[in-house]
Design an enzyme around this catalytic site. Structure first.
Site, PDB file in Angstrom:
ATOM      1  N   ASP A 247       0.864  -1.176   0.000  1.00 37.01           N
ATOM      2  CA  ASP A 247       0.000   0.000   0.000  1.00 37.01           C
ATOM      3  C   ASP A 247       0.901   1.226   0.000  1.00 37.01           C
ATOM      4  OD1 ASP A 247      -2.218  -1.599   0.107  1.00 37.01           O
ATOM      5  OD2 ASP A 247      -2.499  -1.397   2.268  1.00 37.01           O
TER       6      ASP A 247
ATOM      7  N   ASP B  39     -13.614  -4.999  -2.896  1.00 42.19           N
ATOM      8  CA  ASP B  39     -13.501  -4.887  -1.443  1.00 42.19           C
ATOM      9  C   ASP B  39     -14.869  -5.245  -0.870  1.00 42.19           C
ATOM     10  OD1 ASP B  39     -10.914  -4.008  -1.808  1.00 42.19           O
ATOM     11  OD2 ASP B  39     -11.426  -1.887  -1.635  1.00 42.19           O
TER      12      ASP B  39
END
Length: 279
Positions: free
Chosen positions: A11, A130
């Site tokens: 990330d 997600d």
């Protein structure tokens, strides 16, 4: 049988690797290029960069990171975050990545996936899903109306949900959408996506293991590869995601970033359990 893949995820925020729990409480985890070189040397099958604070003004940062990474490593690289146009995809591919990961833009315009696949090929179009388990009190807080197109009605969730169901989120997990994650995965494959990057928001960062029921439901619903993500805390979890969840690849962050396990240890463990991997 095709070898199962082990994929570290980085990330990236403002050019640095960060890690959090359920997308919040972020802490620094190093330089992305240095991390990429480390994983390449360890034998990772692929690498994912997720630009979690992407914006038009900061796009150049991730392009620079991708270019520097592509110059030094040779494993396939997927980049996601803030991709809104075909030009964004072109710029990332030209910088050296092999695949792009799309979430929010696909929800706003599902047919963008068809245009992207036609332009660049399905092999480089990854749909990031997600997903979060649906509760009876869940609602689409934005009040936006989605998918007037009759061909997209089957992906919309109706509450209260019957049985175990998952909704999807956009904007880096900040907005929930009443869209059925399993039906969405099927629709994205139909529109030209070549791979699914599936993250359980309930499990992300918890190190309690992947959401096996979610992973298996989507893996069984589509014929394209599924990458399990969210919750890996030990090597058993990787095994469970691949075997019980029927995923084609497992993605992990913390267990590799903080050197709890190496890629080699993970692959040797999986091989000892009869899982085909590339050593």
């Amino acid at each position: 049988m095709l070898a199962k893949r082990i994929i570290p995820c980085l990330d990236v925020k403002d050019g640095r690797v960060v890690k959090g729990v359920s997308f919040v409480n972020l802490r620094d985890a190093g330089d992305p290029v240095d991390n990429a070189i480390f994983y390449d040397e360890q034998g990772a099958d692929e690498l994912v960069f997720l630009d979690i604070t992407a914006s038009h003004e900061k796009r150049k940062i991730i392009l620079d990171v991708v270019e520097k990474t592509a110059n030094d490593v040779f494993m396939p690289l997927t980049v996601g975050g803030g991709i809104k146009t075909l030009d964004d995809i072109r710029d990332l591919l030209n910088s050296g990545c092999d695949k792009v990961s799309l979430n929010t833009t696909a929800v706003h315009d599902p047919y963008f996936i068809s245009r992207a696949a036609e332009r660049f090929g399905s092999q480089c179009i990854v749909i990031a899903i997600d997903a979060k388990r649906v509760a009876d009190n869940m609602s689409d807080a934005t009040g936006e109306k989605w998918f007037d197109d009759s061909s997209l009605k089957d992906v919309c969730l109706k509450l209260p949900a019957k049985g175990l169901t998952w909704a999807i989120s956009t904007h880096g997990g900040r907005k929930m959408k009443l869209i059925d994650a399993v039906q969405w995965a099927k629709k994205m494959e139909e529109l030209g996506a070549g791979e699914i990057l599936l993250t359980s928001m309930d499990k992300d960062g918890t190190k309690d293991g992947y959401d096996i029921e979610l992973t298996r439901a989507i893996s069984e619903a589509v014929s394209i590869p599924v990458i399990a993500s969210g919750g890996a805390g030990n090597l058993d979890h990787l095994y469970e995601g691949l075997v019980l969840g029927k995923a084609d690849a497992v993605l992990a962050a913390s267990i590799f970033h903080y050197r709890e396990y190496t890629i080699k240890e993970a692959k040797e463990y999986l091989k000892s359990k009869g899982v085909p991997v590339r050593l």
